[in-house]
Design an enzyme around this catalytic site. Structure first.
Site, PDB file in Angstrom:
ATOM      1  N   THR A 130       0.812  -1.217   0.000  1.00 50.27           N
ATOM      2  CA  THR A 130       0.000   0.000   0.000  1.00 50.27           C
ATOM      3  C   THR A 130       0.850   1.273   0.000  1.00 50.27           C
ATOM      4  O   THR A 130       1.943   1.292   0.586  1.00 50.27           O
ATOM      5  CB  THR A 130      -0.916   0.030   1.244  1.00 50.27           C
ATOM      6  OG1 THR A 130      -1.468   1.341   1.397  1.00 50.27           O
ATOM      7  CG2 THR A 130      -0.150  -0.294   2.523  1.00 50.27           C
ATOM      8  N   GLU A 180       0.335   3.602   1.807  1.00 54.83           N
ATOM      9  CA  GLU A 180       0.460   4.057   3.210  1.00 54.83           C
ATOM     10  C   GLU A 180       1.881   3.843   3.717  1.00 54.83           C
ATOM     11  O   GLU A 180       2.304   4.487   4.669  1.00 54.83           O
ATOM     12  CB  GLU A 180      -0.517   3.295   4.110  1.00 54.83           C
ATOM     13  CG  GLU A 180      -1.985   3.528   3.809  1.00 54.83           C
ATOM     14  CD  GLU A 180      -2.539   4.788   4.475  1.00 54.83           C
ATOM     15  OE1 GLU A 180      -1.840   5.391   5.294  1.00 54.83           O
ATOM     16  OE2 GLU A 180      -3.681   5.155   4.130  1.00 54.83           O
ATOM     17  N   TYR A 206      -0.955  -0.140  10.701  1.00 57.13           N
ATOM     18  CA  TYR A 206      -1.282  -0.761   9.410  1.00 57.13           C
ATOM     19  C   TYR A 206      -0.120  -0.599   8.424  1.00 57.13           C
ATOM     20  O   TYR A 206       0.318  -1.548   7.774  1.00 57.13           O
ATOM     21  CB  TYR A 206      -2.558  -0.105   8.848  1.00 57.13           C
ATOM     22  CG  TYR A 206      -2.871  -0.507   7.423  1.00 57.13           C
ATOM     23  CD1 TYR A 206      -3.273  -1.800   7.115  1.00 57.13           C
ATOM     24  CD2 TYR A 206      -2.767   0.422   6.376  1.00 57.13           C
ATOM     25  CE1 TYR A 206      -3.565  -2.175   5.805  1.00 57.13           C
ATOM     26  CE2 TYR A 206      -3.060   0.054   5.072  1.00 57.13           C
ATOM     27  CZ  TYR A 206      -3.463  -1.238   4.794  1.00 57.13           C
ATOM     28  OH  TYR A 206      -3.737  -1.594   3.501  1.00 57.13           O
ATOM     29  N   LYS A 219       2.306  -3.459   6.787  1.00 57.79           N
ATOM     30  CA  LYS A 219       2.402  -3.641   5.331  1.00 57.79           C
ATOM     31  C   LYS A 219       3.861  -3.538   4.864  1.00 57.79           C
ATOM     32  O   LYS A 219       4.268  -4.243   3.937  1.00 57.79           O
ATOM     33  CB  LYS A 219       1.538  -2.608   4.605  1.00 57.79           C
ATOM     34  CG  LYS A 219       0.053  -2.968   4.561  1.00 57.79           C
ATOM     35  CD  LYS A 219      -0.201  -4.097   3.572  1.00 57.79           C
ATOM     36  CE  LYS A 219      -1.681  -4.400   3.401  1.00 57.79           C
ATOM     37  NZ  LYS A 219      -1.942  -5.529   2.489  1.00 57.79           N
TER      38      LYS A 219
HETATM   39  P1  GDP Z   1      -7.652   6.052   3.737  1.00 58.74           P
HETATM   40  O1  GDP Z   1      -7.462   6.939   4.935  1.00 58.74           O
HETATM   41  O2  GDP Z   1      -6.911   6.555   2.552  1.00 58.74           O
HETATM   42  O3  GDP Z   1      -7.373   4.626   4.030  1.00 58.74           O
HETATM   43  O4  GDP Z   1      -9.191   6.105   3.302  1.00 58.74           O
HETATM   44  P2  GDP Z   1     -10.490   6.810   3.908  1.00 58.74           P
HETATM   45  O5  GDP Z   1     -11.563   6.625   2.889  1.00 58.74           O
HETATM   46  O6  GDP Z   1     -10.804   6.311   5.286  1.00 58.74           O
HETATM   47  O7  GDP Z   1     -10.113   8.363   4.034  1.00 58.74           O
HETATM   48  C1  GDP Z   1      -9.810   9.107   2.900  1.00 58.74           C
HETATM   49  C2  GDP Z   1      -9.687  10.576   3.298  1.00 58.74           C
HETATM   50  O8  GDP Z   1     -10.982  11.116   3.574  1.00 58.74           O
HETATM   51  C3  GDP Z   1      -8.859  10.810   4.578  1.00 58.74           C
HETATM   52  O9  GDP Z   1      -8.002  11.896   4.350  1.00 58.74           O
HETATM   53  C4  GDP Z   1      -9.885  11.186   5.636  1.00 58.74           C
HETATM   54  O10 GDP Z   1      -9.367  12.067   6.623  1.00 58.74           O
HETATM   55  C5  GDP Z   1     -10.912  11.912   4.768  1.00 58.74           C
HETATM   56  N1  GDP Z   1     -12.255  11.950   5.377  1.00 58.74           N
HETATM   57  C6  GDP Z   1     -12.993  13.068   5.563  1.00 58.74           C
HETATM   58  N2  GDP Z   1     -14.152  12.766   6.167  1.00 58.74           N
HETATM   59  C7  GDP Z   1     -14.146  11.431   6.384  1.00 58.74           C
HETATM   60  C8  GDP Z   1     -15.088  10.533   6.996  1.00 58.74           C
HETATM   61  O11 GDP Z   1     -16.156  10.907   7.449  1.00 58.74           O
HETATM   62  N3  GDP Z   1     -14.735   9.202   7.001  1.00 58.74           N
HETATM   63  C9  GDP Z   1     -13.536   8.746   6.476  1.00 58.74           C
HETATM   64  N4  GDP Z   1     -13.255   7.433   6.503  1.00 58.74           N
HETATM   65  N5  GDP Z   1     -12.638   9.593   5.917  1.00 58.74           N
HETATM   66  C10 GDP Z   1     -12.937  10.911   5.875  1.00 58.74           C
END
Ligand code: GDP
Length: 338
Positions: free
Chosen positions: A133, A135, A157, A161
């Site tokens: 990933t 990440e 995480y 990874k």
């Molecule tokens: P990941 O963090 O890349 O694994 O994927 P996410 O879908 O959880 O988050 C993507 C981005 O969306 C991050 O920068 C979060 O901070 C932002 N984000 C903003 N609002 C939300 C929310 O309500 N839920 C989540 N999951 N992410 C949010």
């Protein structure tokens, strides 16, 4: 003879699309499933009727040896992991065991079953794909990121990874196995689970359009990501295992969008003004890394891979799928959010 593939994490988004892709290419596909009464299995059997199932667990070395021995795969795709970053802070040990040591256990299973080595570039045998990933890049000082960008993982995480990634490289170099790692940027689809922002938005937009909800609460609207379509990314996984040489690749679209862009496009799909419905909730804010964006030039040049689905197509397909699903659901199911 048909090629045989074994997929861990087959009940997840990528497992489903990969199984579909491999069936289209004529493979015999087996999914490794955890637990004797896994609640995901009935749906999996309905949606992928040709899928064979073998029981096993990335936490249990013996079960992986038994599974690899029973299936005798040509290719193993290790997609199984605890993959939601915030949850990895709640369960760092379990995350390390599954996401970090899982690939090591699977590589050991392949090594043991194949007599010492798996496949090499010149020798047939078991080829291994590890789902890595972006990440792992974590805190970056330059953008975009490619195969040479140093890692600075910033969550349990991401560190787990990184362990899987280095283990894959180590087995390739030490045992000469055909083992590769795909460093994938975010990839989404209507099958994404709802804790991820993209799907949270597509479900909420569909519910608002159908009059089932009035608002959507989100965290940081300025956060940016390189979002692609999962169906395109599984093609990259398959292609990496067909290459002449075992090498690692970064897979991303090379374009970044903000949460705000995504929300606007999603509401545009149902002809609503997003600003009337979206509420920024400070409880949902979380620390975010710098701007991460995938440079997939190597994959384009050596594998001929590039993403086929635009960001707009991805978002609208997710909203349409949720609209369709919710419109077809009985009234009592629509009321509940799950
Ligand atoms: P990941 O963090 O890349 O694994 O994927 P996410 O879908 O959880 O988050 C993507 C981005 O969306 C991050 O920068 C979060 O901070 C932002 N984000 C903003 N609002 C939300 C929310 O309500 N839920 C989540 N999951 N992410 C949010």
């Amino acid at each position: 003879m048909r090629n045989r593939a074994l997929i861990t994490g087959v009940t997840g988004q990528d497992g489903f699309y990969l199984a579909e892709e491999l069936f289209r290419c004529g493979y015999q596909v087996t999914g490794l499933v955890r637990g004797q009464r896994n609640p995901m299995v009935p749906a999996l059997r309905r949606q992928l009727p040709d899928l064979d199932i073998v029981h096993g667990d990335l936490l249990d070395q013996g079960s992986l040896i038994t599974a690899v021995d029973a299936v005798q795969p040509d290719e193993v795709y290790n997609l199984g992991a605890l993959s939601f970053v915030p949850s990895s802070w709640q369960q760092p040990m379990l995350t390390s065991e599954t996401t970090g040591l899982g690939p090591l256990r699977m590589l050991e299973a392949i090594r043991v079953v194949s007599g010492s080595n798996g496949s090499t570039s010149s020798q047939p045998g078991i080829r291994f794909y590890q789902a890595s990933t972006f990440e792992m890049f974590g805190q970056v000082s330059s953008s975009p990121q490619d195969e040479m960008t140093p890692f600075h993982p910033r969550s349990p995480y991401a560190t787990a990874k990184a362990h899987g990634h280095y283990t894959t490289q180590n087995y390739r170099e030490s045992y000469g196995m055909f083992a590769v790692s795909g460093i994938m940027f975010n990839h989404e689809s209507p099958r994404r689970s709802e804790e991820f922002m993209t799907r949270k938005v597509s479900v909420a937009v569909a519910r608002i359009a159908l009059g089932l909800d009035q608002e959507l609460r989100l965290g940081n609207l300025c956060a940016q990501r390189d979002w692609g379509y999962a169906g395109d990314y599984v093609t990259a996984m398959r292609t990496m295992l067909q290459a002449d040489r075992a090498e690692d690749y970064v897979i991303g679209t090379g374009a970044i969008h903000s949460v705000r862009d995504l929300v606007r496009i999603a509401f545009d799909c149902v002809c609503l003004d997003w600003e009337k419905y979206v509420i920024v909730d400070n409880d949902l804010l979380r620390p975010d890394a710098g701007v991460l964006c995938g440079d997939a030039r190597k994959a384009r040049q050596r594998l001929g891979w590039s993403p086929l689905t635009s960001f707009e197509q991805l978002v609208s397909s997710m909203v349409e799928a949720d609209l369709h699903r919710l419109s077809a659901a009985p009234a009592h199911d629509r009321r509940s959010r799950r």
